[in-house]
Design a protein around this motif. Sequence first.
Motif, PDB file in Angstrom:
ATOM      1  N   TYR A 363      -2.813  -0.346   0.886  1.00 43.55           N
ATOM      2  CA  TYR A 363      -3.336   0.747   1.706  1.00 43.55           C
ATOM      3  C   TYR A 363      -4.271   1.585   0.854  1.00 43.55           C
ATOM      4  O   TYR A 363      -4.311   1.453  -0.379  1.00 43.55           O
ATOM      5  N   GLY A 364      -5.027   2.445   1.489  1.00 39.22           N
ATOM      6  CA  GLY A 364      -5.993   3.271   0.774  1.00 39.22           C
ATOM      7  C   GLY A 364      -5.488   4.672   0.530  1.00 39.22           C
ATOM      8  O   GLY A 364      -4.766   5.240   1.362  1.00 39.22           O
ATOM      9  N   PRO A 365      -5.851   5.275  -0.595  1.00 37.31           N
ATOM     10  CA  PRO A 365      -5.396   6.639  -0.887  1.00 37.31           C
ATOM     11  C   PRO A 365      -5.912   7.632   0.145  1.00 37.31           C
ATOM     12  O   PRO A 365      -7.071   7.606   0.539  1.00 37.31           O
ATOM     13  N   LYS A 366      -4.994   8.481   0.620  1.00 41.37           N
ATOM     14  CA  LYS A 366      -5.310   9.541   1.585  1.00 41.37           C
ATOM     15  C   LYS A 366      -5.937   8.982   2.860  1.00 41.37           C
ATOM     16  O   LYS A 366      -6.810   9.615   3.475  1.00 41.37           O
ATOM     17  N   ASN A 367      -5.487   7.791   3.275  1.00 39.50           N
ATOM     18  CA  ASN A 367      -6.026   7.191   4.493  1.00 39.50           C
ATOM     19  C   ASN A 367      -5.661   8.026   5.718  1.00 39.50           C
ATOM     20  O   ASN A 367      -4.669   8.764   5.717  1.00 39.50           O
ATOM     21  N   THR A 368      -6.459   7.897   6.772  1.00 36.78           N
ATOM     22  CA  THR A 368      -6.289   8.747   7.954  1.00 36.78           C
ATOM     23  C   THR A 368      -5.032   8.418   8.744  1.00 36.78           C
ATOM     24  O   THR A 368      -4.610   9.219   9.581  1.00 36.78           O
ATOM     25  N   TYR A 369      -4.427   7.244   8.505  1.00 39.74           N
ATOM     26  CA  TYR A 369      -3.209   6.862   9.233  1.00 39.74           C
ATOM     27  C   TYR A 369      -1.937   7.301   8.508  1.00 39.74           C
ATOM     28  O   TYR A 369      -0.835   7.083   8.999  1.00 39.74           O
ATOM     29  N   LYS A 370      -2.105   7.849   7.297  1.00 41.04           N
ATOM     30  CA  LYS A 370      -0.987   8.321   6.469  1.00 41.04           C
ATOM     31  C   LYS A 370      -0.050   7.203   6.070  1.00 41.04           C
ATOM     32  O   LYS A 370       1.148   7.412   5.879  1.00 41.04           O
ATOM     33  N   HIS A 371      -0.581   5.986   5.955  1.00 40.76           N
ATOM     34  CA  HIS A 371       0.213   4.867   5.435  1.00 40.76           C
ATOM     35  C   HIS A 371       0.411   5.036   3.923  1.00 40.76           C
ATOM     36  O   HIS A 371      -0.482   5.523   3.237  1.00 40.76           O
ATOM     37  N   PRO A 372       1.598   4.620   3.437  1.00 37.15           N
ATOM     38  CA  PRO A 372       2.750   4.101   4.165  1.00 37.15           C
ATOM     39  C   PRO A 372       3.559   5.237   4.775  1.00 37.15           C
ATOM     40  O   PRO A 372       3.646   6.328   4.215  1.00 37.15           O
ATOM     41  N   LEU A 373       4.158   4.962   5.912  1.00 31.05           N
ATOM     42  CA  LEU A 373       4.945   5.961   6.612  1.00 31.05           C
ATOM     43  C   LEU A 373       6.328   6.092   5.977  1.00 31.05           C
ATOM     44  O   LEU A 373       6.930   5.103   5.546  1.00 31.05           O
ATOM     45  N   PHE A 374       6.851   7.312   5.997  1.00 31.96           N
ATOM     46  CA  PHE A 374       8.205   7.539   5.490  1.00 31.96           C
ATOM     47  C   PHE A 374       9.201   6.655   6.227  1.00 31.96           C
ATOM     48  O   PHE A 374      10.136   6.107   5.627  1.00 31.96           O
ATOM     49  N   ASN A 375       9.020   6.508   7.546  1.00 33.93           N
ATOM     50  CA  ASN A 375       9.963   5.713   8.331  1.00 33.93           C
ATOM     51  C   ASN A 375       9.881   4.226   8.017  1.00 33.93           C
ATOM     52  O   ASN A 375      10.668   3.433   8.546  1.00 33.93           O
ATOM     53  N   THR A 376       8.932   3.828   7.167  1.00 33.04           N
ATOM     54  CA  THR A 376       8.861   2.441   6.707  1.00 33.04           C
ATOM     55  C   THR A 376       9.333   2.325   5.264  1.00 33.04           C
ATOM     56  O   THR A 376      10.180   1.494   4.942  1.00 33.04           O
ATOM     57  N   TYR A 377       8.804   3.170   4.368  1.00 27.43           N
ATOM     58  CA  TYR A 377       9.165   2.965   2.967  1.00 27.43           C
ATOM     59  C   TYR A 377      10.583   3.424   2.649  1.00 27.43           C
ATOM     60  O   TYR A 377      11.238   2.872   1.756  1.00 27.43           O
ATOM     61  N   ASP A 378      11.108   4.407   3.376  1.00 26.16           N
ATOM     62  CA  ASP A 378      12.484   4.828   3.104  1.00 26.16           C
ATOM     63  C   ASP A 378      13.499   3.731   3.446  1.00 26.16           C
ATOM     64  O   ASP A 378      14.377   3.437   2.630  1.00 26.16           O
ATOM     65  N   PRO A 379      13.418   3.063   4.631  1.00 25.59           N
ATOM     66  CA  PRO A 379      14.352   1.961   4.885  1.00 25.59           C
ATOM     67  C   PRO A 379      14.217   0.810   3.885  1.00 25.59           C
ATOM     68  O   PRO A 379      15.217   0.167   3.530  1.00 25.59           O
ATOM     69  N   HIS A 380      12.994   0.543   3.406  1.00 24.08           N
ATOM     70  CA  HIS A 380      12.844  -0.493   2.382  1.00 24.08           C
ATOM     71  C   HIS A 380      13.528  -0.061   1.083  1.00 24.08           C
ATOM     72  O   HIS A 380      14.161  -0.876   0.406  1.00 24.08           O
ATOM     73  N   HIS A 381      13.405   1.213   0.737  1.00 19.80           N
ATOM     74  CA  HIS A 381      14.085   1.725  -0.451  1.00 19.80           C
ATOM     75  C   HIS A 381      15.596   1.566  -0.308  1.00 19.80           C
ATOM     76  O   HIS A 381      16.272   1.126  -1.246  1.00 19.80           O
ATOM     77  N   LEU A 382      16.103   1.895   0.870  1.00 15.51           N
ATOM     78  CA  LEU A 382      17.549   1.789   1.097  1.00 15.51           C
ATOM     79  C   LEU A 382      18.008   0.334   1.125  1.00 15.51           C
ATOM     80  O   LEU A 382      19.197   0.053   0.948  1.00 15.51           O
ATOM     81  N   ALA A 383      17.070  -0.597   1.342  1.00 13.42           N
ATOM     82  CA  ALA A 383      17.392  -2.029   1.309  1.00 13.42           C
ATOM     83  C   ALA A 383      17.198  -2.598  -0.101  1.00 13.42           C
ATOM     84  O   ALA A 383      17.114  -3.819  -0.270  1.00 13.42           O
ATOM     85  N   ASP A 384      17.104  -1.711  -1.086  1.00 11.88           N
ATOM     86  CA  ASP A 384      17.071  -2.069  -2.507  1.00 11.88           C
ATOM     87  C   ASP A 384      15.711  -2.505  -3.022  1.00 11.88           C
ATOM     88  O   ASP A 384      15.615  -3.054  -4.123  1.00 11.88           O
ATOM     89  N   TRP A 385      14.639  -2.277  -2.248  1.00  9.60           N
ATOM     90  CA  TRP A 385      13.298  -2.378  -2.823  1.00  9.60           C
ATOM     91  C   TRP A 385      13.001  -0.990  -3.408  1.00  9.60           C
ATOM     92  O   TRP A 385      12.494  -0.117  -2.726  1.00  9.60           O
ATOM     93  N   PHE A 386      13.342  -0.778  -4.656  1.00 15.53           N
ATOM     94  CA  PHE A 386      13.370   0.558  -5.236  1.00 15.53           C
ATOM     95  C   PHE A 386      11.991   1.190  -5.218  1.00 15.53           C
ATOM     96  O   PHE A 386      11.012   0.640  -5.708  1.00 15.53           O
ATOM     97  N   ASP A 387      11.922   2.398  -4.661  1.00 14.13           N
ATOM     98  CA  ASP A 387      10.656   3.102  -4.455  1.00 14.13           C
ATOM     99  C   ASP A 387      10.839   4.537  -4.909  1.00 14.13           C
ATOM    100  O   ASP A 387      11.536   5.319  -4.255  1.00 14.13           O
TER     101      ASP A 387
END
Length: 440
Positions: A363-387
């Motif tokens: 993804y691009g820094p400060k992109n207009t879509y605000k990717h990555p979304l918290f609702n995506t990276y937080d569940p990945h973190h909780l699934a042990d993809w440490f972030d």
Amino acid sequence: MLDQAEISDDGSVVLMFGTVGGDWLQAQLASAVPVPLDPAGSTQFYASMPLYLLEVRYDLVDVTAIGGPTSFGTSIEGALLGLEGTWVRIALADGGRPAALFDNLFGPAIDVGVVSIEPAAPDAGQFLNSLDPLDPVTGVADATEQEIENALRSSSTLDEIAVYDVGQGSANGLISNQEVVCYFDFGGGAAPNTFTFPPALTSFCQCNSPPIILSHWDHDHWSSEGRDTRVHTQTWIVPRQTSNSTKRAPHHSSLIKAIQAAGGSILVWPFGLSTKRIGQLEISLCTGSSKNTSGLSLEVHPPTGVTGLPVLMPADAGYDDLRVIPASGQHDAILCPHHGGRSNSPSIPQPPSGSYQRLIYSYGPKNTYKHPLFNTYDPHHLADWFDNRTGVTKPTPPPHIVRNTEDRTSKGLGHVGFDWTTSASTSALACGADLDIQQK
């Protein structure tokens, strides 16, 4: 035609329409002159189309109200699917909903106001559908399995994968002997996210005239063809994505014609072919119905004699849109779906045990879509993809398991590499110092 839809954590929806000028369209309908069939006339016709991208932001409830309460569906999913498959007429005027109009992929925004979005007249929709070079009846025929295999045979022995920092978009190199032998997507930051494309990236590796596997027809997955038009002469393996619910916006038709005019090849993924394994590459047709979820996904298996698990590259499809829903512990690396945006991924596959697993965000820094979304990276973190961006400490997490193309070095690039080894050293591509892989 709706080209992209991005839903943010705050519930707002950013709609990007691929459009053609209304005055031009009315002139074509009035003249009733058929589209030229000869290659030269056809190429000139498509090049003369006045194409635009239009971006407008809505609340969820406003999206379902576009075109009237029953025009496109009463749910957000139904409304977006309806917009993907329906030509609409967008009226612009001062005082309308603020929107941004772009007259090319990389140019500045023009401030406009959207007054209304309504279904287009039947004759307009019929004419615009006839311009699609991938129409299943009149367009490019399906490729054969043998043609797909022939195009990728020399690209199917790999030792490394690069996820390139192209800003808000996706471009991935499949590498053998430090040279790109195939691209999986060839996109980058465009329109409102053009600014996210790194100025330090000045060339792409093309010494092998590598084929391009296109995951789907979102412009941020192919738009770097405008930065390096050499790819117009190469072979593109593409999903058709033409149905009642999924069609292309007109700038996609222009791209296809440009490839054909330059002598390149368009190989359309064969109807009914769910999966094809060619060497280390395993290409699958996704099972969803939207543009994001009905394209091609890729698994790259490790080289012969190397102990390791595949790398999963789903593009914008969610885990549950894949031909085989990934189970935990089955992939050494995953390119996170949809740039870390919203996807059909109710469960997250966990990494296997080991010291060299990677979850990669493109993804691009400060992109207009605000990717990555918290609702995506937080569940990945909780699934042990440490972030570490979550700020949540997990017990003895595997170190530095997440990589982001946003994390640029002093060279102004944030490319991410993966090669099934435990090495943390930096490697570089032989064809162009601009494509250094900064992170392993």
